[in-house]
Scaffold this motif. Structure first.
Motif, PDB file in Angstrom:
ATOM      1  N   PRO A  30     -12.400  -3.979   0.230  1.00 36.67           N
ATOM      2  CA  PRO A  30     -12.854  -2.591   0.098  1.00 36.67           C
ATOM      3  C   PRO A  30     -13.060  -1.879   1.432  1.00 36.67           C
ATOM      4  CG  PRO A  30     -14.582  -4.124  -0.584  1.00 36.67           C
ATOM      5  CD  PRO A  30     -13.342  -4.928  -0.333  1.00 36.67           C
ATOM      6  N   ILE A  31     -13.385  -2.623   2.475  1.00 38.57           N
ATOM      7  CA  ILE A  31     -13.543  -1.996   3.788  1.00 38.57           C
ATOM      8  C   ILE A  31     -12.193  -1.490   4.285  1.00 38.57           C
ATOM      9  CG2 ILE A  31     -14.188  -2.393   6.203  1.00 38.57           C
ATOM     10  CD1 ILE A  31     -16.226  -4.477   5.113  1.00 38.57           C
ATOM     11  N   LEU A  32     -11.162  -2.326   4.173  1.00 32.60           N
ATOM     12  CA  LEU A  32      -9.828  -1.893   4.596  1.00 32.60           C
ATOM     13  C   LEU A  32      -9.306  -0.770   3.721  1.00 32.60           C
ATOM     14  CD1 LEU A  32      -7.987  -5.209   5.560  1.00 32.60           C
ATOM     15  CD2 LEU A  32      -9.030  -3.515   7.048  1.00 32.60           C
ATOM     16  N   ALA A  33      -9.535  -0.854   2.416  1.00 31.07           N
ATOM     17  CA  ALA A  33      -9.070   0.205   1.511  1.00 31.07           C
ATOM     18  C   ALA A  33      -9.705   1.544   1.875  1.00 31.07           C
ATOM     19  CB  ALA A  33      -9.381  -0.170   0.068  1.00 31.07           C
ATOM     20  N   THR A  34     -10.985   1.533   2.204  1.00 29.84           N
ATOM     21  CA  THR A  34     -11.669   2.768   2.598  1.00 29.84           C
ATOM     22  C   THR A  34     -11.091   3.311   3.897  1.00 29.84           C
ATOM     23  OG1 THR A  34     -13.702   2.067   1.509  1.00 29.84           O
ATOM     24  CG2 THR A  34     -13.904   3.783   3.193  1.00 29.84           C
ATOM     25  N   ALA A  46      -8.014   6.779   7.610  1.00 32.75           N
ATOM     26  CA  ALA A  46      -7.174   6.806   8.811  1.00 32.75           C
ATOM     27  C   ALA A  46      -5.704   6.529   8.539  1.00 32.75           C
ATOM     28  CB  ALA A  46      -7.704   5.790   9.827  1.00 32.75           C
ATOM     29  N   GLY A  47      -5.376   6.089   7.335  1.00 28.57           N
ATOM     30  CA  GLY A  47      -4.004   5.716   7.022  1.00 28.57           C
ATOM     31  C   GLY A  47      -3.818   4.213   7.081  1.00 28.57           C
ATOM     32  N   ALA A  48      -2.793   3.762   6.380  1.00 24.46           N
ATOM     33  CA  ALA A  48      -2.548   2.321   6.287  1.00 24.46           C
ATOM     34  C   ALA A  48      -2.124   1.719   7.624  1.00 24.46           C
ATOM     35  CB  ALA A  48      -1.495   2.030   5.221  1.00 24.46           C
ATOM     36  N   GLY A  49      -1.241   2.392   8.339  1.00 22.23           N
ATOM     37  CA  GLY A  49      -0.730   1.846   9.598  1.00 22.23           C
ATOM     38  C   GLY A  49      -1.811   1.580  10.629  1.00 22.23           C
ATOM     39  N   PRO A  66       0.183 -14.147  -2.452  1.00 21.78           N
ATOM     40  CA  PRO A  66      -0.060 -13.113  -3.467  1.00 21.78           C
ATOM     41  C   PRO A  66       0.702 -11.810  -3.213  1.00 21.78           C
ATOM     42  CG  PRO A  66      -2.106 -14.186  -2.896  1.00 21.78           C
ATOM     43  CD  PRO A  66      -1.066 -14.695  -1.945  1.00 21.78           C
ATOM     44  N   TRP A  67       0.796 -11.369  -1.957  1.00 20.84           N
ATOM     45  CA  TRP A  67       1.566 -10.152  -1.682  1.00 20.84           C
ATOM     46  C   TRP A  67       3.032 -10.324  -2.034  1.00 20.84           C
ATOM     47  CZ3 TRP A  67      -0.897  -6.123  -2.119  1.00 20.84           C
ATOM     48  CH2 TRP A  67      -2.017  -5.759  -1.380  1.00 20.84           C
ATOM     49  N   VAL A  81       0.839  -1.205   0.000  1.00 28.03           N
ATOM     50  CA  VAL A  81       0.000   0.000   0.000  1.00 28.03           C
ATOM     51  C   VAL A  81       0.874   1.255   0.000  1.00 28.03           C
ATOM     52  CG1 VAL A  81      -1.639   1.325   1.402  1.00 28.03           C
ATOM     53  CG2 VAL A  81      -2.009  -1.104   1.014  1.00 28.03           C
ATOM     54  N   SER A  82       1.988   1.224   0.708  1.00 25.07           N
ATOM     55  CA  SER A  82       2.895   2.373   0.715  1.00 25.07           C
ATOM     56  C   SER A  82       3.494   2.615  -0.669  1.00 25.07           C
ATOM     57  CB  SER A  82       4.021   2.154   1.726  1.00 25.07           C
ATOM     58  OG  SER A  82       3.502   2.115   3.030  1.00 25.07           O
ATOM     59  N   ALA A  83       3.769   1.542  -1.377  1.00 21.49           N
ATOM     60  CA  ALA A  83       4.392   1.666  -2.700  1.00 21.49           C
ATOM     61  C   ALA A  83       3.379   1.958  -3.804  1.00 21.49           C
ATOM     62  CB  ALA A  83       5.156   0.388  -3.028  1.00 21.49           C
ATOM     63  N   MET A  84       2.170   1.393  -3.698  1.00 24.32           N
ATOM     64  CA  MET A  84       1.224   1.456  -4.817  1.00 24.32           C
ATOM     65  C   MET A  84      -0.106   2.113  -4.486  1.00 24.32           C
ATOM     66  SD  MET A  84       1.938  -2.326  -6.375  1.00 24.32           S
ATOM     67  CE  MET A  84       2.673  -3.169  -4.986  1.00 24.32           C
TER      68      MET A  84
END
Length: 96
Positions: free
Chosen positions: A36-40, A45-48, A88-89, A25-28
């Motif tokens: 989609p819930i986490l992406a929102t 609030a930020g990725a961390g 996958p990651w 997420v930091s790179a891309m």
């Protein structure tokens, strides 16, 4: 003994998935997150903080499974995380 090892592997998988997700997420950007819930929440609030909260909840659920001695379910979820999240990651991050 099997239960403790399974719980430890589950927590290690959660931590690894959280770290790999954070790196991706930091790179891309948050658009690479498939949930989609986490992406929102990452946009809000930020990725961390989002990943920390999600992984703490997941570890708490894993502890509940451990407490109720459902070790096979915990082992199955650990395997699913290895194949469906960590694999996958790693693939995405290695190709990048």
């Amino acid at each position: 003994m099997f239960g403790r090892v399974t719980l430890a592997l589950f927590v290690a998988c959660q931590a690894s998935d959280g770290l790999l997700t954070y790196l991706a997420v930091s790179a891309m950007g948050p658009a690479v997150e498939g949930n989609p819930i986490l992406a929102t929440w990452m946009q809000l609030a930020g990725a961390g903080p989002t990943l920390l909260g999600a992984k703490l909840i997941a570890c708490g659920c894993g502890w509940i499974l451990y407490f109720h001695r459902t070790f096979r379910a915990l082992a199955l979820l650990t395997a699913i995380y290895l194949v469906g999240a960590i694999g996958p990651w790693l693939h995405i991050l290695i190709l990048r």
